[in-house]
Write a protein that holds these residues in place. Structure first.
Motif, PDB file in Angstrom:
ATOM      1  N   GLU A   8      35.368  34.654  46.020  1.00 50.63           N
ATOM      2  CA  GLU A   8      36.764  34.322  45.729  1.00 50.63           C
ATOM      3  C   GLU A   8      37.610  34.614  46.968  1.00 50.63           C
ATOM      4  OE1 GLU A   8      40.061  33.146  44.686  1.00 50.63           O
ATOM      5  OE2 GLU A   8      38.745  33.104  42.922  1.00 50.63           O
ATOM      6  N   SER A  13      43.000  37.439  43.013  1.00 51.75           N
ATOM      7  CA  SER A  13      42.042  36.934  42.030  1.00 51.75           C
ATOM      8  C   SER A  13      40.718  37.694  42.115  1.00 51.75           C
ATOM      9  CB  SER A  13      41.787  35.442  42.252  1.00 51.75           C
ATOM     10  OG  SER A  13      42.966  34.693  42.034  1.00 51.75           O
ATOM     11  N   TRP A  16      41.166  40.888  40.338  1.00 49.99           N
ATOM     12  CA  TRP A  16      41.222  40.636  38.888  1.00 49.99           C
ATOM     13  C   TRP A  16      39.823  40.445  38.317  1.00 49.99           C
ATOM     14  CZ3 TRP A  16      40.643  35.713  36.155  1.00 49.99           C
ATOM     15  CH2 TRP A  16      41.022  35.781  34.824  1.00 49.99           C
ATOM     16  N   LEU A  17      39.013  39.643  38.989  1.00 53.45           N
ATOM     17  CA  LEU A  17      37.653  39.401  38.514  1.00 53.45           C
ATOM     18  C   LEU A  17      36.808  40.673  38.592  1.00 53.45           C
ATOM     19  CD1 LEU A  17      37.051  35.891  40.129  1.00 53.45           C
ATOM     20  CD2 LEU A  17      37.298  36.387  37.684  1.00 53.45           C
ATOM     21  N   ASP A  54      33.963  30.759  42.966  1.00 50.29           N
ATOM     22  CA  ASP A  54      35.087  29.824  43.013  1.00 50.29           C
ATOM     23  C   ASP A  54      34.642  28.559  43.735  1.00 50.29           C
ATOM     24  OD1 ASP A  54      37.613  28.811  42.645  1.00 50.29           O
ATOM     25  OD2 ASP A  54      38.535  29.963  44.264  1.00 50.29           O
ATOM     26  N   THR A  81      33.955  30.089  38.418  1.00 48.08           N
ATOM     27  CA  THR A  81      35.263  30.556  37.939  1.00 48.08           C
ATOM     28  C   THR A  81      36.338  29.852  38.758  1.00 48.08           C
ATOM     29  OG1 THR A  81      35.053  32.472  39.434  1.00 48.08           O
ATOM     30  CG2 THR A  81      34.444  32.797  37.135  1.00 48.08           C
ATOM     31  N   THR A  82      37.154  29.043  38.106  1.00 51.23           N
ATOM     32  CA  THR A  82      38.063  28.160  38.840  1.00 51.23           C
ATOM     33  C   THR A  82      39.229  27.738  37.959  1.00 51.23           C
ATOM     34  OG1 THR A  82      38.149  26.034  40.029  1.00 51.23           O
ATOM     35  CG2 THR A  82      36.700  26.161  38.118  1.00 51.23           C
ATOM     36  N   LYS A 104      40.169  30.034  34.865  1.00 50.59           N
ATOM     37  CA  LYS A 104      40.929  31.255  35.088  1.00 50.59           C
ATOM     38  C   LYS A 104      42.148  31.380  34.178  1.00 50.59           C
ATOM     39  CE  LYS A 104      39.475  31.648  39.920  1.00 50.59           C
ATOM     40  NZ  LYS A 104      39.883  31.515  41.331  1.00 50.59           N
ATOM     41  N   GLU A 108      42.416  37.721  29.451  1.00 54.94           N
ATOM     42  CA  GLU A 108      41.460  38.719  29.925  1.00 54.94           C
ATOM     43  C   GLU A 108      40.411  39.027  28.862  1.00 54.94           C
ATOM     44  OE1 GLU A 108      43.285  42.198  31.460  1.00 54.94           O
ATOM     45  OE2 GLU A 108      44.225  41.166  33.159  1.00 54.94           O
ATOM     46  N   PHE A 111      37.960  36.200  28.583  1.00 46.77           N
ATOM     47  CA  PHE A 111      37.089  36.195  29.752  1.00 46.77           C
ATOM     48  C   PHE A 111      36.008  37.260  29.611  1.00 46.77           C
ATOM     49  CE2 PHE A 111      35.812  35.553  34.047  1.00 46.77           C
ATOM     50  CZ  PHE A 111      36.466  34.427  34.522  1.00 46.77           C
TER      51      PHE A 111
END
Length: 225
Positions: A8, A13, A16-17, A54, A81-82, A104, A108, A111
């Motif tokens: 990523e 981001s 976050w991931l 990504d 993940t996009t 994305k 949360e 996910f």
């Protein structure tokens, strides 16, 4: 899950991931690479159990990393993940060997739930993604990629499966792990592995995600993900 790779380029981001992975799989080691080159360097020395990739990266297309990840880490689950939700990118990712495709814009908790589902063999697909792929297989969309698309199997071709292979196909498509299928059918893990390989070969599919989508298209399981 012991180790994960996040590819990523956006730092926020990536963080976050990383946080989502650490919440989904406590104790997991997460490495973040911000481009294709650093990802290839990482893979030369590491073998992650999970990779979140990504698509648009500064030095290339993240989808081109998928075969390399699977070659160096065959055990890895590769999830795209996009924010891109068009058929072309979705189908290209699955054809490249991706085991899932998460947008994305999921919350949360959604996910995290999708990530945890990997341990149970559930295909990690955003609902919007699943619908678009099903539309393609149902013939409601034009060809979405400039690659040659192999036709999905017809009902006659599915009838080419043995009764046991059909049974294994449906159970795998429903998200059961190979071990769970073996226990349910009172067969060895090796026997189930052989059936799965035969099913994939006969139906021209290569991943659990494709098995789930094909079973949905054929009406063998629900279209809800």
């Amino acid at each position: 899950m012991q180790e994960a790779l996040v590819v990523e380029d956006v730092a926020e981001s990536g963080r976050w991931l990383r946080c989502l992975l650490e919440e989904a799989f406590p104790g997991i080691k997460v490495s973040v690479c911000r481009n294709c080159r650093s990802s290839v360097e990482y893979l030369s020395a590491n073998h992650p159990d999970l990779a979140l990739v990504d698509i648009n990266l500064p030095d290339g297309n993240g989808l081109h990393l998928i075969p390399h990840i699977l070659q160096t880490s065959p055990q890895a689950s590769v999830i795209v993940t996009t924010i891109l939700d068009d058929q072309e990118h979705i189908l290209t990712a699955l054809q490249a060997g991706a085991h899932g495709y998460l947008l994305k814009d999921l919350s949360e908790q959604q996910f995290i739930r999708k990530l945890r589902g990997i341990l149970k063999g559930d295909p990690p697909l955003s609902p919007k993604v699943a619908r678009k792929v099903l539309q393609y297989f149902n013939g409601n969309g034009a060809s979405a990629t400039n690659k040659d698309m192999t036709a999905s199997p017809t009902a006659t071709e599915v009838e080419g499966l043995s009764e046991r292979e059909r049974e294994v196909f449906v159970l795998i498509a429903k998200g059961l792990s190979r071990k769970e299928v073996a226990e349910l059918l009172h067969l060895s893990d090796n026997t189930i592995a052989t059936h799965v390989r035969n099913v994939y070969r006969k139906l021209n599919i290569s991943s659990r995600a494709e098995a789930a989508l094909e079973a949905c298209r054929l009406g063998l399981i629900s279209t809800e993900f």
